[in-house]
Design an enzyme around this catalytic site. Structure first.
Site, mmCIF file in Angstrom:
data_model
loop_
_atom_site.group_PDB
_atom_site.id
_atom_site.type_symbol
_atom_site.label_atom_id
_atom_site.label_comp_id
_atom_site.label_asym_id
_atom_site.label_seq_id
_atom_site.Cartn_x
_atom_site.Cartn_y
_atom_site.Cartn_z
ATOM 1 N N ASP A 114 0.832 -1.205 0.000
ATOM 2 C CA ASP A 114 0.000 0.000 0.000
ATOM 3 C C ASP A 114 0.867 1.255 0.000
ATOM 4 O O ASP A 114 2.031 1.243 0.400
ATOM 5 C CB ASP A 114 -0.930 -0.005 1.216
ATOM 6 N N ASP A 172 -9.377 2.607 -4.256
ATOM 7 C CA ASP A 172 -9.915 2.264 -2.944
ATOM 8 C C ASP A 172 -11.438 2.263 -2.940
ATOM 9 O O ASP A 172 -12.057 1.799 -1.989
ATOM 10 C CB ASP A 172 -9.414 3.252 -1.886
#
Length: 369
Positions: A114, A172
């Site tokens: 991430d 996301d």
């Protein structure tokens, strides 16, 4: 999972330490890993190697490792994070050693890498190059390791990352309606198997929209299908229905991730048609996706591209995506029985589509006879 220090239970503290927290995991990760593998799955970690919480042992021990114009001028925090300066050799060596140890001691199969904040100033280039080196070194030491770049909608999905990872997380936002658009246009560059896509909860946490399970699962089906939903909150009927979609993805994966992606031109911009055709054109799966309310009702014909023009195909709905939810109560005759037509007819004339409510989809399968 991310690295944490004593008692860490949320994303405010501990990021950057990369030790297994004895308070949270008193027996280490081995029992959890064995449970996951006992269920026939691989085990992965969610990591953010380039990030650091100011409230962490690493930041307290090495405040100068935080990427900033000066120690007194930290950039604004994002998600309680700052950037760990990987261009600094000591910081790079620390993260490499900690991740290498975790991978080696636990045999971890997969890292979701991430990156949740922007890089600023001239250091961005050096930071990015260091992250590439880190990925390269970990892959060299662990050749079977899979890495998915998870980068908040593309903040770290670039050509350099694509050379080093197995897939990317395109956004996301897992709202299925938004994902239809995201996957459609990202798919101009990347094949479906490189696009991470999940079945989310009934209400998308990023938009507040509510979608049916079939729409959520059918949207994720064509990509690298996963689940991002607390299944303890799902009903028995929902879990059973989800299991049907999982089984379909497993069956179709050889086709979906090896065939030719096609998009059908349709005069109604509210109805999208896309699919995957096998390399030998022997089989194809199509999705009819109702993105919004159509200006016409009933729906018109949809054309299905990519099939062999002179071959005959048996076209039929594909379960579990065979339930057309819409305002028309009488089913189409061909929908109930299937239909046999040449590939040229399906591509140039098409078949009558079911009329669907907005934000619904159905699946079709074409098999060459």
């Amino acid at each position: 999972m991310t690295g944490g220090s004593g008692g860490r239970r949320d994303d405010h503290a501990g990021l950057g330490d990369w030790y297994v927290d004895a308070e949270v995991w008193p027996d280490g990760l081995r029992p959890l890993i064995e449970t996951v593998r006992g269920l026939g799955m691989q085990f992965g970690l969610w990591v953010e190697p380039e990030m650091i919480n100011p409230d962490s042992g690493l930041a307290r021990a090495h405040p100068d490792w935080v990427l900033a114009a000066s120690p007194s001028r930290l950039p604004p925090a994002s998600r309680h994070q700052q950037v760990l300066d990987l261009a600094r050799p000591e910081a790079y060596a620390y993260v490499l050693a900690r991740l290498d140890t975790l991978l080696r001691e636990h045999g971890i199969d997969y890292l979701k890498w991430d990156h949740n904040r922007d890089l600023v100033d001239a250091a961005a280039h050096h930071q990015t190059a260091a992250a590439y080196r880190l990925m390269d070194e970990l892959r060299a030491r662990h050749p079977q390791l899979e890495i998915e770049s998870c980068a908040s909608g593309g903040a770290r999905v670039d050509l350099g990352v694509l050379e080093r990872t197995d897939r990317v997380w395109t956004s996301d936002c897992i709202d299925a309606l938004e994902r239809q658009r995201i996957q459609r246009w990202t798919g101009l560059l990347l094949p479906p198997e490189l696009l991470g896509a999940h079945v989310g909860a009934p209400i998308a946490h990023t938009t507040g929209r509510r979608h049916t399970l079939d729409f959520r699962a059918g949207t994720a089906l064509f990509c690298h299908f996963g689940i991002e939903w607390d299944l303890t909150s799902a009903s028995a009927a929902e879990r059973a229905r989800l299991a049907e979609w999982v089984a379909l993805h497993r069956t179709l994966r050889p086709l979906l991730h090896s065939g030719t992606v096609v998009h059908g031109d349709h005069p109604d911009s509210a109805l999208w048609v896309h699919g995957v055709v096998a390399g030998d054109a022997g089989r194809a799966v199509f999705a009819l996706v109702q993105m919004a309310t159509s200006v016409q009702s009933p729906a018109g014909r949809v054309r299905l591209p990519g099939l062999a023009p002179d071959a005959d195909y048996r076209l039929s709905p594909l379960a579990p995506g065979d339930r057309p939810e819409g305002p028309v109560t009488s089913a189409l005759p061909w929908w109930e029985r299937g239909v046999t037509l040449p590939g040229r007819v399906l591509a140039e004339v098409g078949v009558q589509a079911p009329t669907l409510f907005p934000e619904r989809l159905v699946l079709l399968e074409a098999v060459r006879l």
